[in-house]
Design a protein around this motif. Sequence first.
Motif, PDB file in Angstrom:
ATOM      1  N   PHE A 183       0.828  -1.214   0.000  1.00 54.78           N
ATOM      2  CA  PHE A 183       0.000   0.000   0.000  1.00 54.78           C
ATOM      3  C   PHE A 183       0.858   1.258   0.000  1.00 54.78           C
ATOM      4  O   PHE A 183       1.978   1.263   0.507  1.00 54.78           O
ATOM      5  CB  PHE A 183      -0.912   0.030   1.236  1.00 54.78           C
ATOM      6  CG  PHE A 183      -1.769  -1.197   1.395  1.00 54.78           C
ATOM      7  CD1 PHE A 183      -2.910  -1.365   0.628  1.00 54.78           C
ATOM      8  CD2 PHE A 183      -1.419  -2.192   2.310  1.00 54.78           C
ATOM      9  CE1 PHE A 183      -3.698  -2.499   0.771  1.00 54.78           C
ATOM     10  CE2 PHE A 183      -2.197  -3.325   2.448  1.00 54.78           C
ATOM     11  CZ  PHE A 183      -3.334  -3.486   1.686  1.00 54.78           C
ATOM     12  N   SER A 184       0.322   2.321  -0.542  1.00 54.11           N
ATOM     13  CA  SER A 184       0.999   3.614  -0.488  1.00 54.11           C
ATOM     14  C   SER A 184       1.085   4.062   0.968  1.00 54.11           C
ATOM     15  O   SER A 184       0.099   3.998   1.715  1.00 54.11           O
ATOM     16  CB  SER A 184       0.239   4.657  -1.307  1.00 54.11           C
ATOM     17  OG  SER A 184       0.287   4.330  -2.686  1.00 54.11           O
ATOM     18  N   ALA A 185       2.252   4.533   1.367  1.00 52.40           N
ATOM     19  CA  ALA A 185       2.507   4.839   2.779  1.00 52.40           C
ATOM     20  C   ALA A 185       1.561   5.902   3.324  1.00 52.40           C
ATOM     21  O   ALA A 185       1.092   5.809   4.470  1.00 52.40           O
ATOM     22  CB  ALA A 185       3.960   5.279   2.957  1.00 52.40           C
ATOM     23  N   GLN A 186       1.250   6.927   2.500  1.00 52.08           N
ATOM     24  CA  GLN A 186       0.413   8.009   3.018  1.00 52.08           C
ATOM     25  C   GLN A 186      -1.012   7.537   3.274  1.00 52.08           C
ATOM     26  O   GLN A 186      -1.689   8.042   4.184  1.00 52.08           O
ATOM     27  CB  GLN A 186       0.448   9.225   2.067  1.00 52.08           C
ATOM     28  CG  GLN A 186      -0.472   9.136   0.849  1.00 52.08           C
ATOM     29  CD  GLN A 186       0.130   8.290  -0.267  1.00 52.08           C
ATOM     30  OE1 GLN A 186       1.219   7.731  -0.120  1.00 52.08           O
ATOM     31  NE2 GLN A 186      -0.567   8.221  -1.393  1.00 52.08           N
ATOM     32  N   ARG A 187      -1.477   6.542   2.510  1.00 56.97           N
ATOM     33  CA  ARG A 187      -2.827   6.017   2.732  1.00 56.97           C
ATOM     34  C   ARG A 187      -2.879   5.156   3.989  1.00 56.97           C
ATOM     35  O   ARG A 187      -3.847   5.221   4.764  1.00 56.97           O
ATOM     36  CB  ARG A 187      -3.277   5.213   1.514  1.00 56.97           C
ATOM     37  CG  ARG A 187      -3.478   6.074   0.278  1.00 56.97           C
ATOM     38  CD  ARG A 187      -3.855   5.246  -0.929  1.00 56.97           C
ATOM     39  NE  ARG A 187      -4.004   6.089  -2.125  1.00 56.97           N
ATOM     40  CZ  ARG A 187      -4.183   5.634  -3.346  1.00 56.97           C
ATOM     41  NH1 ARG A 187      -4.214   4.315  -3.548  1.00 56.97           N
ATOM     42  NH2 ARG A 187      -4.306   6.462  -4.360  1.00 56.97           N
ATOM     43  N   VAL A 188      -1.837   4.363   4.201  1.00 61.94           N
ATOM     44  CA  VAL A 188      -1.769   3.569   5.428  1.00 61.94           C
ATOM     45  C   VAL A 188      -1.715   4.498   6.638  1.00 61.94           C
ATOM     46  O   VAL A 188      -2.385   4.274   7.645  1.00 61.94           O
ATOM     47  CB  VAL A 188      -0.542   2.635   5.420  1.00 61.94           C
ATOM     48  CG1 VAL A 188      -0.456   1.846   6.727  1.00 61.94           C
ATOM     49  CG2 VAL A 188      -0.610   1.681   4.236  1.00 61.94           C
ATOM     50  N   LEU A 189      -0.922   5.568   6.513  1.00 67.28           N
ATOM     51  CA  LEU A 189      -0.829   6.556   7.589  1.00 67.28           C
ATOM     52  C   LEU A 189      -2.197   7.146   7.903  1.00 67.28           C
ATOM     53  O   LEU A 189      -2.593   7.264   9.070  1.00 67.28           O
ATOM     54  CB  LEU A 189       0.144   7.665   7.184  1.00 67.28           C
ATOM     55  CG  LEU A 189       0.398   8.772   8.222  1.00 67.28           C
ATOM     56  CD1 LEU A 189       1.208   8.225   9.394  1.00 67.28           C
ATOM     57  CD2 LEU A 189       1.140   9.950   7.581  1.00 67.28           C
ATOM     58  N   GLY A 190      -2.934   7.513   6.873  1.00 72.27           N
ATOM     59  CA  GLY A 190      -4.254   8.092   7.063  1.00 72.27           C
ATOM     60  C   GLY A 190      -5.227   7.140   7.729  1.00 72.27           C
ATOM     61  O   GLY A 190      -5.935   7.506   8.672  1.00 72.27           O
ATOM     62  N   VAL A 191      -5.257   5.895   7.258  1.00 76.13           N
ATOM     63  CA  VAL A 191      -6.172   4.903   7.826  1.00 76.13           C
ATOM     64  C   VAL A 191      -5.849   4.639   9.294  1.00 76.13           C
ATOM     65  O   VAL A 191      -6.748   4.575  10.147  1.00 76.13           O
ATOM     66  CB  VAL A 191      -6.122   3.594   7.014  1.00 76.13           C
ATOM     67  CG1 VAL A 191      -6.871   2.478   7.735  1.00 76.13           C
ATOM     68  CG2 VAL A 191      -6.706   3.813   5.618  1.00 76.13           C
ATOM     69  N   LEU A 192      -4.562   4.497   9.605  1.00 70.94           N
ATOM     70  CA  LEU A 192      -4.167   4.198  10.983  1.00 70.94           C
ATOM     71  C   LEU A 192      -4.528   5.337  11.929  1.00 70.94           C
ATOM     72  O   LEU A 192      -5.028   5.110  13.041  1.00 70.94           O
ATOM     73  CB  LEU A 192      -2.665   3.911  11.052  1.00 70.94           C
ATOM     74  CG  LEU A 192      -2.219   2.566  10.480  1.00 70.94           C
ATOM     75  CD1 LEU A 192      -0.691   2.466  10.466  1.00 70.94           C
ATOM     76  CD2 LEU A 192      -2.813   1.408  11.279  1.00 70.94           C
ATOM     77  N   HIS A 193      -4.294   6.572  11.519  1.00 72.93           N
ATOM     78  CA  HIS A 193      -4.628   7.701  12.390  1.00 72.93           C
ATOM     79  C   HIS A 193      -6.143   7.867  12.551  1.00 72.93           C
ATOM     80  O   HIS A 193      -6.621   8.225  13.634  1.00 72.93           O
ATOM     81  CB  HIS A 193      -3.996   8.994  11.878  1.00 72.93           C
ATOM     82  CG  HIS A 193      -2.585   9.186  12.357  1.00 72.93           C
ATOM     83  ND1 HIS A 193      -2.248   9.212  13.695  1.00 72.93           N
ATOM     84  CD2 HIS A 193      -1.408   9.351  11.671  1.00 72.93           C
ATOM     85  CE1 HIS A 193      -0.938   9.391  13.827  1.00 72.93           C
ATOM     86  NE2 HIS A 193      -0.413   9.475  12.617  1.00 72.93           N
TER      87      HIS A 193
END
Length: 451
Positions: free
Chosen positions: A67-77
Amino acid sequence: MNLSIRLQLSVMMFLQFFIWGSWYVTAPNYLGTIGFQAGDTANTYSVGPIAGMITPLFVGLVADRFFSAQRVLGVLHLLGAVIMFCAIGFMQGESPSPNILNWGFFFGYMLTYFPTLALTNTIAMKNMTNPEKEFPGIRVLGTIGWIAAGFALTLGGYETNVGMFYMTAVAALLLGLFSFFLPDTPPVKDGDITISQIFGLDALALFKDRSYLVFIISSMLICIPLAFYYQIASRVVEHVGLPIGTTMSYGQISEIFFMVVMPFFFARLGVKWMLAIGMLAWVLRYGLFAIGAPDELRWMIIIGIVLHGICYDFFFVTGQIYTDQKADKPIRAQAQGLLVMLTLGLGMMIGAQAAGYVEARYTPQAAKDYNAQVVVKGEEIKAITDQAEGSLSAADQKKIDGLIKEKNKFRQDELASFEWKSMWGIPAIFAGVVMLIFVFIFNEKKKPINE
């Protein structure tokens, strides 16, 4: 790196550490008023290190690969924000269970937060033209975010109430949404990755070097007294009547200063004495707390907190650079990951439990009795507020004001009853022993670390 990307990465890093700083240091100042005892607080500060040891598996095998890192970051937050909002509702219920809060909500939250520490670094570095020169300027925004959170806690009046967790949840929600607008950072698709690489097992070869083995064991051991700082220091600040969030932020302000002057000391001291001075700062800090807390000597407490800059920069940053020097290029990333896992993971987890044990041992019955009254008064205030359903009469407000005054008096009596000298003397002695063993056994040749 153009200005637009720099601003995006700066906001990302600021919010990333604003979130952590919003609750991590001051949590005991509120949780202690809703029934948390020493062992409960120990578990609060154990779930993060446990999550820190688990989440590299997720980042290495899933997030970095598919997955794209920024999308994983968004989902996790966003998921973290939901968990924290749910935790807030549970905290404000009747007699909230510390075990459910710790192992249900806080552990779940830290499982979402800890992977984001690596993800923000990945997003930043992959969108820089020269990470070696540009990353420090972005990373310092994280420290500034932590400082800003401390000041916000004081200015907002959230230092000792559930407001700190609202701050955390709202900031997590904001960063979660903002993350989807960060520069695209696609997953790494080339090559295979193994479990041994993720957990840094290839870097175990460094342990054949006697000096590095002494360093890594000392690093893990020094993280045991480090846990005392995060778990207990904010209550010392509350005890002496200083603004909690602002005062605790002095440590991060000091961290920025000592980061700037570190090269000057590197060239003159070398690895061994940089590390030794960092350890000595732990001894001095806890000695100041042990002497200053019982007599409410504010200047001693402030100096102890300001020493955080030396404690962190001279030991941990020097250790990271030393590790980078010792490890061959193919295993440098693994070596750094293993260092973090053994220190901020295993070391901090042991330290959290040790701090809980010591706190319980030196919390007399009188303090427990006062704490019970603090909890009772808090429940009485909540009962009146709930019954009024948002519309308090003048009589109700007067009654609440009186209860708040009584609650604060019981809280101060509770903190004054702690056996502060022993509570801080033990980690001071422990840190001193680790320092002496390190100085006598560590034999790395003295040289400037940047050579």
